[in-house]
Design an enzyme around this catalytic site. Structure first.
Site, short mmCIF file in Angstrom:
data_model
loop_
_atom_site.label_atom_id
_atom_site.label_comp_id
_atom_site.label_asym_id
_atom_site.label_seq_id
_atom_site.Cartn_x
_atom_site.Cartn_y
_atom_site.Cartn_z
N GLY A 6 0.79 -1.16 -0.07
CA GLY A 6 0.08 -0.05 0.07
C GLY A 6 0.97 1.08 0.11
O GLY A 6 1.43 1.63 1.07
N ALA A 7 0.89 1.74 -1.11
CA ALA A 7 1.94 3.04 -1.12
C ALA A 7 1.17 4.22 -1.27
O ALA A 7 1.37 5.14 -1.97
CB ALA A 7 2.62 2.81 -2.40
N GLY A 8 0.11 4.54 -0.41
CA GLY A 8 -0.40 5.76 0.05
C GLY A 8 0.32 6.70 0.75
O GLY A 8 1.39 6.29 1.03
N LYS A 178 -10.55 5.13 18.72
CA LYS A 178 -10.26 5.95 17.33
C LYS A 178 -11.67 5.92 16.63
O LYS A 178 -12.00 6.77 16.01
CB LYS A 178 -9.10 5.24 16.91
CG LYS A 178 -8.82 5.85 15.34
CD LYS A 178 -7.41 6.56 15.42
CE LYS A 178 -7.05 7.53 14.01
NZ LYS A 178 -6.71 6.69 13.09
N ASN A 182 -13.77 8.86 14.68
CA ASN A 182 -14.01 8.87 13.17
C ASN A 182 -15.45 8.75 13.07
O ASN A 182 -15.91 9.24 12.08
CB ASN A 182 -13.13 7.56 12.67
CG ASN A 182 -11.83 7.72 12.73
OD1 ASN A 182 -10.83 6.84 12.97
ND2 ASN A 182 -11.32 9.12 12.10
N ASN A 196 -12.88 19.86 9.84
CA ASN A 196 -13.55 19.20 11.22
C ASN A 196 -14.07 20.03 12.15
O ASN A 196 -15.34 19.62 12.59
CB ASN A 196 -12.24 18.37 11.80
CG ASN A 196 -11.58 17.30 11.04
OD1 ASN A 196 -12.20 17.13 9.79
ND2 ASN A 196 -10.70 16.67 11.52
O1 KPL Z 1 -8.80 10.39 11.85
C1 KPL Z 1 -9.29 11.30 11.48
C2 KPL Z 1 -9.71 11.27 10.01
O2 KPL Z 1 -9.50 12.37 9.33
O3 KPL Z 1 -9.76 10.04 9.38
C3 KPL Z 1 -9.45 12.65 12.11
C4 KPL Z 1 -9.18 12.43 13.79
C5 KPL Z 1 -11.01 12.92 11.91
C6 KPL Z 1 -8.79 13.71 11.88
O4 KPL Z 1 -9.09 14.36 10.58
#
Ligand code: KPL
Length: 297
Positions: A6-8, A178, A182, A196
């Protein structure tokens, strides 16, 4: 040799940070690129340098494989290389959200499969440019039994990059933390097409954030995670939205660039979990459906 699938932006961040002779990218099955992968890397201190990373050759045996594909591509990408990878080589999954890590662990329970949760910020403003945008940390933990024995070595190997890496026995708990953030930020930024911080005062967010947090709080208990009050989840989501107010979320960026989003592994994962546990998830369902319509994936 540390092989990267995965080369992102995230794969390139690790390739640029590891000692120069260590990383090699894994080419897609059936592809054998004739030239190494080159790009410009901007470090945290603003300095820029050219990075050249070779492709893994069939005779090279990696000590470790980092998988930095999108969540939705991960199982297929790994199936493509699994046969040529000895069963003892540790595989570290860097995907966002939840669901793809379990798919891989269930497919290869006898392999040392680990998951990583990272707060490193990296983006790729153009195809041959990668920016390390924010210092973070990476936690690494076991997804299968055999991964326990290799956790310490994998942590040391990745810490050679100079990035901060910690072992984490409860990686699933950390991935859940996390996921909460998200699930509460990414779909709103994609639907409202805003950075955001701007979601906080938007009607869509104000109308649905409490319902969303109630759904997530019930799902976490059903999934065996510690009980957390919906108000605590909301506070965490709002704090991260404020602290990253100017950021474009990964989901908004995917929509802007016409890429498939990771909604199926964020709110979509929560909808599927709700179905299997008999918990209604109308807000997650609404968000997942609306993001699907946006990105047509
Ligand atoms: O992890 C993130 C994402 O963009 O996927 C956040 C925490 C929302 C930061 O942009």
């Amino acid at each position: 040799m540390i092989a990267i699938l995965g080369a992102g932006a995230m794969g390139r961040l690790w390739a640029a940070s590891l000692p120069a002779d260590e990383p090699a990218f894994i080419a897609r099955p059936g592809h054998s690129p004739s030239t190494p992968l080159s790009y410009n890397f901007r470090a945290l201190d603003g300095t820029e340098r050219a990075v050249t990373v070779p492709w893994l050759t069939p005779s090279q045996m990696p000590e470790l494989v980092l998988v930095t594909t999108k969540a939705g591509d991960t199982l297929t990408a790994l199936k493509g290389i699994a046969e040529s990878l000895p069963p003892t080589v540790p595989v570290v999954l860097f995907q966002n959200g939840l669901g793809s890590q379990q798919q891989v662990a269930e497919r290869w329970p006898e392999r040392p499969i680990l998951a990583a949760s990272t707060t490193e910020g990296a983006n790729r403003p153009s195809p041959d440019r990668v920016v390390h945008a924010g210092a973070g940390a990476t936690w690494l933990g076991p997804m299968t039994g055999p991964a326990n024995a290799v956790l310490a070595n994998c942590t040391t190997a990745l810490a050679n990059s100079g990035l901060t890496v910690h072992p984490e026995a409860d990686i699933l708990g950390r991935l859940w933390q996390k996921l909460v953030v998200n699930a509460g930020i990414n779909p709103f930024t994609a639907l409202l097409d805003c950075p955001n911080g701007d979601i906080l005062h938007a009607e869509l967010f104000q109308n649905h954030i409490d319902g969303l947090c109630e759904e997530i709080a019930s799902l976490m208990v059903a999934a065996g995670q510690p009980r957390q009050a919906p108000a605590t989840l909301r506070e965490r989501i709002e704090t991260v939205a404020r602290n990253t107010a100017r950021n474009t979320s990964s989901m908004r960026s995917d929509v802007q660039n016409g890429r498939a989003t990771e909604i199926d592994y964020i709110n979509g994962f929560l909808v599927r979990l709700g179905r299997s546990k008999g918990i209604a998830t109308p807000v997650n369902q609404m968000l997942a459906e609306r993001v699907h319509h946006l990105s047509l994936n």
